[in-house]
Design a protein around this motif. Structure first.
Motif, PDB file in Angstrom:
ATOM      1  N   THR A 128       0.451   8.630 -36.805  1.00  0.00           N
ATOM      2  CA  THR A 128      -0.080   7.526 -36.002  1.00  0.00           C
ATOM      3  C   THR A 128      -1.419   7.932 -35.395  1.00  0.00           C
ATOM      4  N   TYR A 129      -2.444   7.876 -36.249  1.00  0.00           N
ATOM      5  CA  TYR A 129      -3.821   8.079 -35.811  1.00  0.00           C
ATOM      6  C   TYR A 129      -4.585   6.793 -36.142  1.00  0.00           C
ATOM      7  N   PRO A 130      -4.546   5.810 -35.254  1.00  0.00           N
ATOM      8  CA  PRO A 130      -5.103   4.489 -35.573  1.00  0.00           C
ATOM      9  C   PRO A 130      -6.618   4.496 -35.755  1.00  0.00           C
ATOM     10  N   LEU A 131      -7.072   3.656 -36.680  1.00  0.00           N
ATOM     11  CA  LEU A 131      -8.502   3.494 -36.930  1.00  0.00           C
ATOM     12  C   LEU A 131      -9.051   2.328 -36.118  1.00  0.00           C
ATOM     13  N   ILE A 132     -10.209   2.544 -35.514  1.00  0.00           N
ATOM     14  CA  ILE A 132     -10.911   1.484 -34.786  1.00  0.00           C
ATOM     15  C   ILE A 132     -11.710   0.637 -35.761  1.00  0.00           C
ATOM     16  N   GLN A 133     -12.316   1.292 -36.750  1.00  0.00           N
ATOM     17  CA  GLN A 133     -13.068   0.615 -37.800  1.00  0.00           C
ATOM     18  C   GLN A 133     -12.639   1.189 -39.140  1.00  0.00           C
ATOM     19  N   GLY A 134     -12.596   0.324 -40.149  1.00  0.00           N
ATOM     20  CA  GLY A 134     -12.203   0.754 -41.476  1.00  0.00           C
ATOM     21  C   GLY A 134     -10.735   0.504 -41.757  1.00  0.00           C
ATOM     22  N   ASP A 135     -10.371   0.572 -43.036  1.00  0.00           N
ATOM     23  CA  ASP A 135      -9.006   0.347 -43.483  1.00  0.00           C
ATOM     24  C   ASP A 135      -8.353   1.691 -43.776  1.00  0.00           C
ATOM     25  N   PRO A 136      -7.283   2.044 -43.069  1.00  0.00           N
ATOM     26  CA  PRO A 136      -6.656   3.359 -43.289  1.00  0.00           C
ATOM     27  C   PRO A 136      -6.135   3.560 -44.705  1.00  0.00           C
ATOM     28  N   LYS A 137      -5.832   2.472 -45.423  1.00  0.00           N
ATOM     29  CA  LYS A 137      -5.299   2.591 -46.773  1.00  0.00           C
ATOM     30  C   LYS A 137      -6.376   2.915 -47.808  1.00  0.00           C
ATOM     31  N   THR A 138      -7.632   2.552 -47.508  1.00  0.00           N
ATOM     32  CA  THR A 138      -8.709   2.751 -48.482  1.00  0.00           C
ATOM     33  C   THR A 138      -9.839   3.637 -47.972  1.00  0.00           C
ATOM     34  N   ALA A 139      -9.782   4.018 -46.695  1.00  0.00           N
ATOM     35  CA  ALA A 139     -10.911   4.746 -46.095  1.00  0.00           C
ATOM     36  C   ALA A 139     -11.151   6.099 -46.753  1.00  0.00           C
ATOM     37  N   LEU A 140     -10.124   6.695 -47.366  1.00  0.00           N
ATOM     38  CA  LEU A 140     -10.298   7.989 -48.029  1.00  0.00           C
ATOM     39  C   LEU A 140     -10.246   7.880 -49.555  1.00  0.00           C
ATOM     40  N   SER A 141     -10.327   6.657 -50.074  1.00  0.00           N
ATOM     41  CA  SER A 141     -10.202   6.471 -51.519  1.00  0.00           C
ATOM     42  C   SER A 141     -11.441   6.927 -52.274  1.00  0.00           C
ATOM     43  N   LYS A 143     -14.447   9.447 -53.197  1.00  0.00           N
ATOM     44  CA  LYS A 143     -14.452  10.923 -53.192  1.00  0.00           C
ATOM     45  C   LYS A 143     -15.373  11.516 -52.129  1.00  0.00           C
ATOM     46  N   ASN A 144     -16.381  10.784 -51.690  1.00  0.00           N
ATOM     47  CA  ASN A 144     -17.311  11.303 -50.680  1.00  0.00           C
ATOM     48  C   ASN A 144     -17.189  10.567 -49.346  1.00  0.00           C
ATOM     49  N   SER A 145     -16.020  10.025 -49.067  1.00  0.00           N
ATOM     50  CA  SER A 145     -15.822   9.287 -47.822  1.00  0.00           C
ATOM     51  C   SER A 145     -15.454  10.250 -46.691  1.00  0.00           C
ATOM     52  N   ILE A 146     -15.674   9.803 -45.466  1.00  0.00           N
ATOM     53  CA  ILE A 146     -15.318  10.591 -44.289  1.00  0.00           C
ATOM     54  C   ILE A 146     -14.942   9.656 -43.157  1.00  0.00           C
ATOM     55  N   ILE A 147     -13.933  10.050 -42.409  1.00  0.00           N
ATOM     56  CA  ILE A 147     -13.506   9.315 -41.213  1.00  0.00           C
ATOM     57  C   ILE A 147     -13.794  10.202 -40.007  1.00  0.00           C
ATOM     58  N   LEU A 148     -14.476   9.644 -39.015  1.00  0.00           N
ATOM     59  CA  LEU A 148     -14.844  10.390 -37.820  1.00  0.00           C
ATOM     60  C   LEU A 148     -14.041   9.907 -36.624  1.00  0.00           C
ATOM     61  N   THR A 149     -13.801  10.807 -35.671  1.00  0.00           N
ATOM     62  CA  THR A 149     -13.204  10.373 -34.414  1.00  0.00           C
ATOM     63  C   THR A 149     -14.254   9.639 -33.589  1.00  0.00           C
ATOM     64  N   GLU A 150     -13.795   8.844 -32.660  1.00  0.00           N
ATOM     65  CA  GLU A 150     -14.686   8.013 -31.850  1.00  0.00           C
ATOM     66  C   GLU A 150     -15.722   8.854 -31.096  1.00  0.00           C
ATOM     67  N   LYS A 151     -15.287   9.969 -30.528  1.00  0.00           N
ATOM     68  CA  LYS A 151     -16.189  10.805 -29.735  1.00  0.00           C
ATOM     69  C   LYS A 151     -17.274  11.429 -30.599  1.00  0.00           C
ATOM     70  N   VAL A 152     -16.894  11.947 -31.772  1.00  0.00           N
ATOM     71  CA  VAL A 152     -17.868  12.576 -32.663  1.00  0.00           C
ATOM     72  C   VAL A 152     -18.828  11.539 -33.226  1.00  0.00           C
ATOM     73  N   ALA A 153     -18.304  10.352 -33.556  1.00  0.00           N
ATOM     74  CA  ALA A 153     -19.169   9.294 -34.081  1.00  0.00           C
ATOM     75  C   ALA A 153     -20.237   8.907 -33.064  1.00  0.00           C
ATOM     76  N   TYR A 154     -19.847   8.820 -31.802  1.00  0.00           N
ATOM     77  CA  TYR A 154     -20.822   8.479 -30.761  1.00  0.00           C
ATOM     78  C   TYR A 154     -21.829   9.614 -30.574  1.00  0.00           C
ATOM     79  N   LYS A 155     -21.344  10.853 -30.683  1.00  0.00           N
ATOM     80  CA  LYS A 155     -22.240  12.012 -30.535  1.00  0.00           C
ATOM     81  C   LYS A 155     -23.299  12.027 -31.629  1.00  0.00           C
ATOM     82  N   ILE A 156     -22.922  11.644 -32.844  1.00  0.00           N
ATOM     83  CA  ILE A 156     -23.854  11.691 -33.970  1.00  0.00           C
ATOM     84  C   ILE A 156     -24.728  10.445 -34.050  1.00  0.00           C
ATOM     85  N   PHE A 157     -24.128   9.274 -33.896  1.00  0.00           N
ATOM     86  CA  PHE A 157     -24.846   8.026 -34.144  1.00  0.00           C
ATOM     87  C   PHE A 157     -25.253   7.269 -32.884  1.00  0.00           C
TER      88      PHE A 157
END
Length: 367
Positions: A128-141, A143-157
């Motif tokens: 149970t690690y819910p996604l705020i954006q994106g579809d958990p069923k396809t987000a890693l489909s 080969k070069n995809s990445i899912i970031l945590t909210e804190k890291v995403a804000y730090k980078i973007f």
């Protein structure tokens, strides 16, 4: 009537200020110590319970027998999760994962190492690690995809929408952001800041197709009603069936026992130990018991001084029942004051106790 009992109790405390202060604050300090330790204990016991299917999720671990030298290890072969899911009908879902650290770059900005795990798409269906954006069923489909945590995403973007943006790991590997997840709960034994597809672990030198090395963590979710004991017997020789030369034997480790009951080689860092929980539970109980005994002893010590008071009350018509209720009211009132002071002490001391324990402890502990 009850109001009169409280008034009498309050007056009795005022008449014996020194005794009352010692008794109330003694019990308050003991109760505060008990509450602080209890908060820490409950925090330790709450790990991984936030997962909806926590009672059905297990980690596969193994022990090796080298001529009587038994070694228990948390790592397993890379192909294990796929083989378990394909060959055993009891397994609903399975995922392999491992940790890597990567220096992250975005445009002309460089960031410190990000704690990354490589995992399969089933990871977000099992845990149970819910996604705020994106579809958990396809987000890693991809080969070069990445899912970031909210804190890291804000730090980078910053305020930019991160979806679709590209980040670079270690100056050479590009990943496209396909999802943003909530920050990992503190009560998770898995602590990470980003998730990439499991197959991309090969970029970091991980062996994910070979049955020989044990270098990957494997998690499975079983069907409802599956017996842990029977399934353990079924997977005991599972690795040997695929790699006969090995001396490894597999067994299940319940998800909710990993944090406190995992004394395994090459385990994930940051685990606790049930021994300390037991020790601190005994200490908490002993402290509270001593505080209560001290409270009762001080109260009993005044019995002789209050004999005249009891005699006068009987002369003016007080019954045995009335006197018992009065003394109970005084004890309850003093106990209430002590507990109230203890709670205030806990609120004041909790930040310092959190620093001492290395945890962000709160009074609202959720299992």
């Amino acid at each position: 009537m009850f109001k009169n009992y409280l008034k009498t109790a309050f007056r009795s405390i005022q008449r014996r200020k020194t005794y009352s202060i010692i008794n109330i604050f003694g019990l308050a300090l003991g109760t505060a110590c008990f509450l602080l330790i209890f908060i820490w204990i409950q925090d330790e016991l709450s790990y991984d319970h936030f997962n909806k299917n926590a009672d059905r999720i297990y980690r596969i671990v193994k022990y090796s027998d080298y001529d009587g030298d038994i070694q228990h290890v948390a790592l397993t072969p890379g192909p294990l999760s796929d083989a378990l899911q394909q060959e055993l009908p009891e397994v609903v879902q399975a995922t392999s994962l491992d940790f890597v650290g990567a220096r992250t770059e975005y445009k002309d900005k460089s960031f410190s190492y990000v704690e990354v795990i490589g995992a399969e798409p089933e990871f977000f269906e099992m845990f149970t690690y819910p996604l705020i954006q994106g579809d958990p069923k396809t987000a890693l489909s991809h080969k070069n995809s990445i899912i970031l945590t909210e804190k890291v995403a804000y730090k980078i973007f910053g305020e930019e929408d991160p979806l679709g943006k590209t980040v670079t790991f270690n100056h050479k590997y590009d990943y496209q952001v396909t999802g943003i997840m909530k920050d990992v709960p503190r009560h998770s034994h898995l602590q990470f800041q980003a998730v990439i597809p499991f197959k991309k672990l090969e970029d970091f030198g991980r062996s994910i197709h070979d049955w020989r090395p044990n270098s990957i963590y494997t998690y499975i979710m079983l069907n409802k009603g599956v017996s842990e004991k029977e399934f353990n017997a079924k997977i005991h020789n599972f690795k040997k069936d695929h790699y006969p030369e090995c001396r490894d034997f597999l067994y299940l480790q319940p998800l909710t026992r990993i944090h406190l009951f995992s004394n395994l080689g090459y385990d994930i860092s940051g685990q606790g130990d049930i021994k300390y929980v037991i020790i601190f539970s005994l200490v908490a109980g002993f402290v509270l018991l001593i505080a209560c005994i001290n409270f009762m002893n001080l109260t009993t010590a005044l019995a002789g001084d209050r004999a005249k008071e009891v005699g006068l009350r009987k002369v003016v018509g007080a019954t045995r029942r009335t006197l018992i209720i009065q003394f109970f009211a005084e004890s309850i009132f003093m106990s209430f004051l002590a507990v109230s002071i203890a709670v205030l002490l806990v609120v004041f001391l909790l930040p310092y106790f959190s620093n001492l324990s290395g945890k962000e402890l709160t009074l609202n502990i959720h299992k």
